[in-house]
Design an enzyme around this catalytic site. Structure first.
Site, PDB file in Angstrom:
ATOM      1  N   ASP A 200      -3.344  -3.566  12.711  1.00  0.00           N
ATOM      2  CA  ASP A 200      -3.108  -4.094  11.376  1.00  0.00           C
ATOM      3  C   ASP A 200      -2.071  -3.179  10.724  1.00  0.00           C
ATOM      4  O   ASP A 200      -2.397  -2.090  10.254  1.00  0.00           O
ATOM      5  CB  ASP A 200      -4.422  -4.108  10.585  1.00  0.00           C
ATOM      6  CG  ASP A 200      -4.246  -4.647   9.171  1.00  0.00           C
ATOM      7  OD1 ASP A 200      -3.083  -4.691   8.694  1.00  0.00           O
ATOM      8  OD2 ASP A 200      -5.248  -5.008   8.530  1.00  0.00           O
TER       9      ASP A 200
ATOM     10  N   PHE B 152      -9.542  -1.728   6.202  1.00  0.00           N
ATOM     11  CA  PHE B 152      -9.352  -2.839   5.258  1.00  0.00           C
ATOM     12  C   PHE B 152      -8.467  -3.867   5.923  1.00  0.00           C
ATOM     13  O   PHE B 152      -7.360  -3.544   6.366  1.00  0.00           O
ATOM     14  CB  PHE B 152      -8.714  -2.367   3.948  1.00  0.00           C
ATOM     15  CG  PHE B 152      -8.565  -3.489   2.961  1.00  0.00           C
ATOM     16  CD1 PHE B 152      -9.645  -3.936   2.218  1.00  0.00           C
ATOM     17  CD2 PHE B 152      -7.340  -4.136   2.803  1.00  0.00           C
ATOM     18  CE1 PHE B 152      -9.519  -4.997   1.332  1.00  0.00           C
ATOM     19  CE2 PHE B 152      -7.200  -5.202   1.910  1.00  0.00           C
ATOM     20  CZ  PHE B 152      -8.296  -5.628   1.169  1.00  0.00           C
TER      21      PHE B 152
ATOM     22  N   LYS C  32       2.761  -7.335   3.360  1.00  0.00           N
ATOM     23  CA  LYS C  32       3.183  -6.435   2.285  1.00  0.00           C
ATOM     24  C   LYS C  32       4.700  -6.202   2.274  1.00  0.00           C
ATOM     25  O   LYS C  32       5.434  -7.059   1.806  1.00  0.00           O
ATOM     26  CB  LYS C  32       2.393  -5.121   2.350  1.00  0.00           C
ATOM     27  CG  LYS C  32       0.913  -5.322   1.942  1.00  0.00           C
ATOM     28  CD  LYS C  32       0.235  -4.061   1.461  1.00  0.00           C
ATOM     29  CE  LYS C  32      -1.064  -4.359   0.738  1.00  0.00           C
ATOM     30  NZ  LYS C  32      -2.262  -4.330   1.582  1.00  0.00           N
TER      31      LYS C  32
HETATM   32  C1  LIG Z   1      -3.368  -5.265   1.920  1.00  0.00           C
HETATM   33  C2  LIG Z   1      -3.890  -5.263   3.306  1.00  0.00           C
HETATM   34  C3  LIG Z   1      -4.380  -6.428   3.922  1.00  0.00           C
HETATM   35  C4  LIG Z   1      -4.498  -7.743   3.202  1.00  0.00           C
HETATM   36  O1  LIG Z   1      -3.268  -8.211   2.766  1.00  0.00           O
HETATM   37  P1  LIG Z   1      -3.209  -9.364   1.634  1.00  0.00           P
HETATM   38  O2  LIG Z   1      -1.766  -9.708   1.557  1.00  0.00           O
HETATM   39  O3  LIG Z   1      -3.761  -8.775   0.384  1.00  0.00           O
HETATM   40  O4  LIG Z   1      -4.047 -10.487   2.148  1.00  0.00           O
HETATM   41  C5  LIG Z   1      -4.772  -6.352   5.237  1.00  0.00           C
HETATM   42  N1  LIG Z   1      -4.708  -5.199   5.915  1.00  0.00           N
HETATM   43  C6  LIG Z   1      -4.255  -4.058   5.364  1.00  0.00           C
HETATM   44  C7  LIG Z   1      -4.161  -2.823   6.176  1.00  0.00           C
HETATM   45  C8  LIG Z   1      -3.835  -4.049   4.040  1.00  0.00           C
HETATM   46  O5  LIG Z   1      -3.417  -2.912   3.484  1.00  0.00           O
END
Ligand SMILES: *Cc1c(COP(=O)(O)O)cnc(C)c1O
Length: 401
Positions: A217, A132, A248
């Site tokens: 990520d 994701f 986050k």
């Molecule tokens: C939540 C998340 C995103 C996206 O972050 P947003 O602030 O919602 O755009 C990208 N990568 C990972 C691994 C995430 O958990």
């Protein structure tokens, strides 16, 4: 009209409405108390109502809210220095408002780096199932989840999606077209799957050998979640990325993301290549600095490790106690979940009705990402509620939550 009729229906929140928070707890207007084991999806690492964080943002709010990146923003220099010192490998930072934007910046940086090297055909980005990376056009195409792509037009070329297990055989997939390999050191939404440290090291080596950039990520698994400031630091420098996206938890609840890259790579992003109006504004920097300083205080991350070990052990006992409900304990640190044999969504609903906030993730996983400040009493309380939920799940054949 009912409340919510004027909002997009992308979310379907439960009836509970939280108006106040304190540490690991949330309260409704009526004063009902809930134990927060999701922390706004791994965001509120310091819990709710942290005094230092509140004061940092209040002080900044009194002085100056916004300038845009047309002007010097002192907080950006200070926070970028902190990250780069803490990471060792990192040289430059671009601040964003969200995780998706941080990933976008990472992918643009990788492609532009090869382009500037004269390698204009090297634009392929390899990602993995269960990934994701966000909800923008670029990041849904990077993630490759068919559910998130459906109905949004032709797929953007230049992405290759491999099965998660193929990370083991990455060498078979790298070519002179591969700009970057992008993945989460601990998959979040995909079901809390950590990549073993030895595999991270192997992937690092293979990327280097092939001239491919390694992008992590760490939007969800960073910011202290696993007991290190960033999850890849468990490899002790043996699996450092070329570029990393974070967000986050680094803002503690204030919208903040960061794309962090090695100096040589980030240096291709010159005026005109990228931008953001809000990214790294003074308010976000005040929050980001306060979060960083608290998380790097002596004992903070050690406590995350200690509490998460206790939590894992307690979850393992729950698994032994309810073999018909719990299949597997997954995750790392305080990003932890249980793969269930009963519907995770129903169990999550049932837990909420009993006063515990949890999330869910792919692969029928009940996902938990509590504030990093929890102690063993909070863990015991959560385990007690989960035990009651699992008893319900076990006794009802048509368990609906
Ligand atoms: C939540 C998340 C995103 C996206 O972050 P947003 O602030 O919602 O755009 C990208 N990568 C990972 C691994 C995430 O958990």
């Amino acid at each position: 009209m009912a409340q919510g009729d004027h909002l997009y229906d992308c979310y379907a929140p439960p009836a509970q409405e939280f108006v106040r928070g304190e540490g690991a707890y949330l309260f409704t207007e009526d004063g009902d108390k809930y134990l927060d084991f999701i922390a706004g999806i791994a965001v509120s690492g310091l819990g709710h109502g942290n005094e230092t964080l509140i004061n940092a943002v209040k002080d900044q709010a009194d002085k100056l809210w916004h300038l845009s990146n047309m002007f010097r923003i002192q907080g950006q220099y200070e926070l970028a220095d902190r990250y780069c010192d803490a990471l060792g490998w990192a040289g430059k930072v671009f601040f964003t408002n969200s995780g998706a934007e941080a990933v976008e910046c990472a992918m643009k940086t990788a492609r532009r780096y090869h382009y500037d090297q004269g390698d204009t055909e090297r634009y392929e980005i390899i990602t993995f199932t269960g990934a994701f990376h966000g909800r923008t056009f670029g990041t849904i195409n990077a993630g490759g989840n068919p559910k998130y792509l459906k109905g949004f037009g032709p797929a953007i070329p230049g992405f290759t999606h491999l099965d998660f297990s193929e990370l083991e055989n990455l060498e078979n997939h790298l070519s002179d077209k591969t700009a970057a390999v992008l993945f989460e050191p601990v998959q979040g939404e995909g079901g809390l799957r950590p990549v073993p440290i030895d595999l991270l090291k192997k992937v690092r080596q293979q990327c280097s050998d092939n001239g491919t950039l390694l992008i992590y990520d760490e939007v969800q698994c960073g910011a202290g979640r696993t007991g290190k400031l960033f999850a890849h630091q468990w490899a002790d420098g043996g699996a450092d990325p070329d570029i990393m996206a974070s967000a986050k938890g680094i803002g503690g609840g204030f919208p903040l993301g960061a794309c962090i890259a090695r100096e040589e790579i980030a240096s291709v992003m010159v005026p005109g290549t990228h931008g953001s109006t809000y990214g790294g504004n003074p308010m976000a920097m005040a929050a980001g600095k306060a979060v960083f300083d608290i998380m790097t205080e002596d004992g903070f991350l050690e406590n995350v490790v200690k509490t998460s070990n206790f939590l894992k052990q307690q979850f393992e006992s729950l698994k032994d106690e309810f073999p018909d409900v719990v299949d597997e304990i997954r995750g790392k640190g305080l990003l932890i979940g249980m793969r269930l044999k009963k519907p995770a969504l129903a169990v999550r609903k049932n837990a909420l009705s009993k006063g515990l906030l949890a999330g869910s993730a792919g692969d029928n996983v009940l996902r938990m990402a509590p504030p990093l400040i929890i102690n063993e009493d909070h863990v015991r309380e959560a385990v007690g509620i989960l035990r009651a939920c699992f008893k319900d799940a076990q006794s009802l054949d048509d368990f609906k939550g």
